[in-house]
Design a protein around this motif. Structure first.
Motif, PDB file in Angstrom:
ATOM      1  N   ASP A   1       5.084  17.779   2.249  1.00  0.00           N
ATOM      2  CA  ASP A   1       6.148  17.522   2.861  1.00  0.00           C
ATOM      3  C   ASP A   1       5.101  16.532   4.231  1.00  0.00           C
ATOM      4  O   ASP A   1       5.205  16.321   4.716  1.00  0.00           O
ATOM      5  N   ALA A   2       4.846  17.066   4.532  1.00  0.00           N
ATOM      6  CA  ALA A   2       3.154  17.455   5.679  1.00  0.00           C
ATOM      7  C   ALA A   2       2.375  16.028   5.610  1.00  0.00           C
ATOM      8  O   ALA A   2       2.410  14.595   6.125  1.00  0.00           O
ATOM      9  N   VAL A   3       1.950  15.932   3.792  1.00  0.00           N
ATOM     10  CA  VAL A   3       0.527  14.923   3.179  1.00  0.00           C
ATOM     11  C   VAL A   3       1.835  13.789   3.088  1.00  0.00           C
ATOM     12  O   VAL A   3       1.724  12.680   3.456  1.00  0.00           O
ATOM     13  N   LEU A   4       3.510  14.274   2.431  1.00  0.00           N
ATOM     14  CA  LEU A   4       3.895  12.764   2.641  1.00  0.00           C
ATOM     15  C   LEU A   4       4.890  12.136   3.888  1.00  0.00           C
ATOM     16  O   LEU A   4       4.078  10.568   4.111  1.00  0.00           O
ATOM     17  N   SER A   5       4.239  12.772   4.533  1.00  0.00           N
ATOM     18  CA  SER A   5       4.880  12.132   6.022  1.00  0.00           C
ATOM     19  C   SER A   5       3.638  11.622   6.752  1.00  0.00           C
ATOM     20  O   SER A   5       3.880  10.205   7.839  1.00  0.00           O
ATOM     21  N   SER A   6       2.414  12.371   6.534  1.00  0.00           N
ATOM     22  CA  SER A   6       0.631  11.578   6.955  1.00  0.00           C
ATOM     23  C   SER A   6       0.524   9.975   6.152  1.00  0.00           C
ATOM     24  O   SER A   6       0.709   9.173   6.938  1.00  0.00           O
ATOM     25  N   PHE A   7       1.597  10.011   5.129  1.00  0.00           N
ATOM     26  CA  PHE A   7       1.154   8.887   4.665  1.00  0.00           C
ATOM     27  C   PHE A   7       2.181   8.457   4.604  1.00  0.00           C
ATOM     28  O   PHE A   7       1.889   6.609   4.578  1.00  0.00           O
ATOM     29  N   SER A   8       2.699   8.046   5.173  1.00  0.00           N
ATOM     30  CA  SER A   8       3.769   7.093   5.456  1.00  0.00           C
ATOM     31  C   SER A   8       3.620   6.458   6.458  1.00  0.00           C
ATOM     32  O   SER A   8       3.614   5.237   6.633  1.00  0.00           O
ATOM     33  N   GLU A   9       3.152   7.683   7.272  1.00  0.00           N
ATOM     34  CA  GLU A   9       2.853   6.902   9.066  1.00  0.00           C
ATOM     35  C   GLU A   9       1.425   6.282   8.506  1.00  0.00           C
ATOM     36  O   GLU A   9       1.236   4.895   9.673  1.00  0.00           O
ATOM     37  N   ILE A  10       0.482   6.426   7.871  1.00  0.00           N
ATOM     38  CA  ILE A  10      -0.865   5.382   7.713  1.00  0.00           C
ATOM     39  C   ILE A  10      -0.641   4.394   6.863  1.00  0.00           C
ATOM     40  O   ILE A  10      -0.669   3.393   7.016  1.00  0.00           O
ATOM     41  N   LEU A  11       0.321   4.102   6.146  1.00  0.00           N
ATOM     42  CA  LEU A  11       1.141   3.207   5.595  1.00  0.00           C
ATOM     43  C   LEU A  11       1.827   1.722   6.309  1.00  0.00           C
ATOM     44  O   LEU A  11       1.208   0.981   6.217  1.00  0.00           O
ATOM     45  N   LEU A  12       2.866   2.499   7.783  1.00  0.00           N
ATOM     46  CA  LEU A  12       3.028   1.825   8.431  1.00  0.00           C
ATOM     47  C   LEU A  12       2.329   1.329   9.481  1.00  0.00           C
ATOM     48  O   LEU A  12       2.190   0.448  10.301  1.00  0.00           O
ATOM     49  N   ASP A  13       1.126   1.884   9.748  1.00  0.00           N
ATOM     50  CA  ASP A  13       0.237   2.222  10.757  1.00  0.00           C
ATOM     51  C   ASP A  13      -0.491   0.615  10.200  1.00  0.00           C
ATOM     52  O   ASP A  13      -1.129  -0.064  10.901  1.00  0.00           O
ATOM     53  N   SER A  14      -0.731   0.384   9.071  1.00  0.00           N
ATOM     54  CA  SER A  14      -1.570  -0.032   8.017  1.00  0.00           C
ATOM     55  C   SER A  14      -1.118  -1.689   8.272  1.00  0.00           C
ATOM     56  O   SER A  14      -1.894  -3.095   8.993  1.00  0.00           O
ATOM     57  N   VAL A  15      -0.101  -1.155   7.057  1.00  0.00           N
ATOM     58  CA  VAL A  15       0.532  -2.982   7.146  1.00  0.00           C
ATOM     59  C   VAL A  15       1.258  -3.327   9.134  1.00  0.00           C
ATOM     60  O   VAL A  15       0.880  -4.504   9.131  1.00  0.00           O
ATOM     61  N   ALA A  16       1.676  -2.622   9.611  1.00  0.00           N
ATOM     62  CA  ALA A  16       1.846  -3.019  10.807  1.00  0.00           C
ATOM     63  C   ALA A  16       0.257  -3.711  11.747  1.00  0.00           C
ATOM     64  O   ALA A  16       0.319  -4.997  12.786  1.00  0.00           O
ATOM     65  N   LYS A  17      -0.605  -3.263  11.700  1.00  0.00           N
ATOM     66  CA  LYS A  17      -2.131  -3.622  11.365  1.00  0.00           C
ATOM     67  C   LYS A  17      -2.478  -5.126  11.014  1.00  0.00           C
ATOM     68  O   LYS A  17      -3.276  -5.608  11.375  1.00  0.00           O
ATOM     69  N   GLY A  18      -1.729  -5.192  10.005  1.00  0.00           N
ATOM     70  CA  GLY A  18      -1.897  -6.550   8.754  1.00  0.00           C
ATOM     71  C   GLY A  18      -2.976  -6.585   7.676  1.00  0.00           C
ATOM     72  O   GLY A  18      -3.664  -7.191   6.656  1.00  0.00           O
ATOM     73  N   GLU A  19      -3.396  -4.770   7.913  1.00  0.00           N
ATOM     74  CA  GLU A  19      -4.586  -3.977   6.220  1.00  0.00           C
ATOM     75  C   GLU A  19      -3.731  -3.710   5.399  1.00  0.00           C
ATOM     76  O   GLU A  19      -2.542  -3.869   5.201  1.00  0.00           O
ATOM     77  N   LYS A  20      -4.265  -4.192   4.248  1.00  0.00           N
ATOM     78  CA  LYS A  20      -3.441  -4.366   3.030  1.00  0.00           C
ATOM     79  C   LYS A  20      -3.348  -2.651   2.309  1.00  0.00           C
ATOM     80  O   LYS A  20      -4.769  -2.108   2.995  1.00  0.00           O
ATOM     81  N   VAL A  21      -2.654  -1.836   1.773  1.00  0.00           N
ATOM     82  CA  VAL A  21      -2.572  -0.745   1.203  1.00  0.00           C
ATOM     83  C   VAL A  21      -3.027  -0.662  -0.346  1.00  0.00           C
ATOM     84  O   VAL A  21      -1.954  -1.351  -0.358  1.00  0.00           O
ATOM     85  N   SER A  22      -4.152   0.492  -1.390  1.00  0.00           N
ATOM     86  CA  SER A  22      -3.392  -0.454  -2.468  1.00  0.00           C
ATOM     87  C   SER A  22      -4.162   0.612  -3.413  1.00  0.00           C
ATOM     88  O   SER A  22      -4.862   1.514  -2.304  1.00  0.00           O
ATOM     89  N   ILE A  23      -3.284   1.484  -4.077  1.00  0.00           N
ATOM     90  CA  ILE A  23      -3.346   2.339  -4.480  1.00  0.00           C
ATOM     91  C   ILE A  23      -3.087   1.666  -6.183  1.00  0.00           C
ATOM     92  O   ILE A  23      -1.756   1.494  -6.479  1.00  0.00           O
ATOM     93  N   PRO A  24      -4.846   2.125  -6.567  1.00  0.00           N
ATOM     94  CA  PRO A  24      -4.654   0.324  -7.878  1.00  0.00           C
ATOM     95  C   PRO A  24      -4.013   1.319  -8.849  1.00  0.00           C
ATOM     96  O   PRO A  24      -3.593   2.873  -9.213  1.00  0.00           O
ATOM     97  N   GLY A  25      -3.087   0.639 -10.091  1.00  0.00           N
ATOM     98  CA  GLY A  25      -2.825   0.566 -10.971  1.00  0.00           C
ATOM     99  C   GLY A  25      -1.212   1.041 -10.440  1.00  0.00           C
ATOM    100  O   GLY A  25       0.420   1.104 -11.316  1.00  0.00           O
ATOM    101  N   ILE A  26      -0.659   1.338  -8.929  1.00  0.00           N
ATOM    102  CA  ILE A  26       0.589   1.687  -8.825  1.00  0.00           C
ATOM    103  C   ILE A  26       0.978   0.558  -8.161  1.00  0.00           C
ATOM    104  O   ILE A  26       2.161   0.192  -8.324  1.00  0.00           O
ATOM    105  N   LEU A  27       0.729   0.782  -6.607  1.00  0.00           N
ATOM    106  CA  LEU A  27       1.194  -1.093  -5.916  1.00  0.00           C
ATOM    107  C   LEU A  27      -0.264  -1.081  -5.034  1.00  0.00           C
ATOM    108  O   LEU A  27      -0.899  -0.268  -4.725  1.00  0.00           O
TER     109      LEU A  27
END
Length: 92
Positions: free
Chosen positions: A24-50
């Protein structure tokens, strides 16, 4: 059928051999990183997934559906999610 957050946490914990609290802590951290990165205009890529990125939207003219009145919609941002090849293959 949709997977709930609790189901996802349980599956992550089982697959990784960790506790549900750690997963749960890892999933929460991933969510926060994704939201922060998109808010900054950074692209988040998980190759082969999305990949997820913020994209600009131009100002445009719209129409109020209830009154038919023309309105100006200001420029802004949207989110683009692109599906990776492995995820596409899994959906077939």
């Amino acid at each position: 059928m949709a997977i709930s957050r609790n189901d996802l946490v349980a599956a992550l914990a089982s697959k990784a051999g960790t506790s549900k609290a750690d997963a749960d802590a890892v999933l929460s951290s991933f969510s926060e990183i994704l939201l922060d990165s998109v808010a900054k205009g950074e692209k988040v890529s998980i190759p082969g997934i999305l990949s997820v990125e913020r994209v600009p939207r131009a100002a445009r003219t719209g129409r109020n559906p209830s009154t038919g009145e023309t309105i100006d919609i200001p420029a802004g941002f949207g989110v683009k999610v692109s599906v990776g090849s492995r995820l596409k293959a899994a959906a077939k």
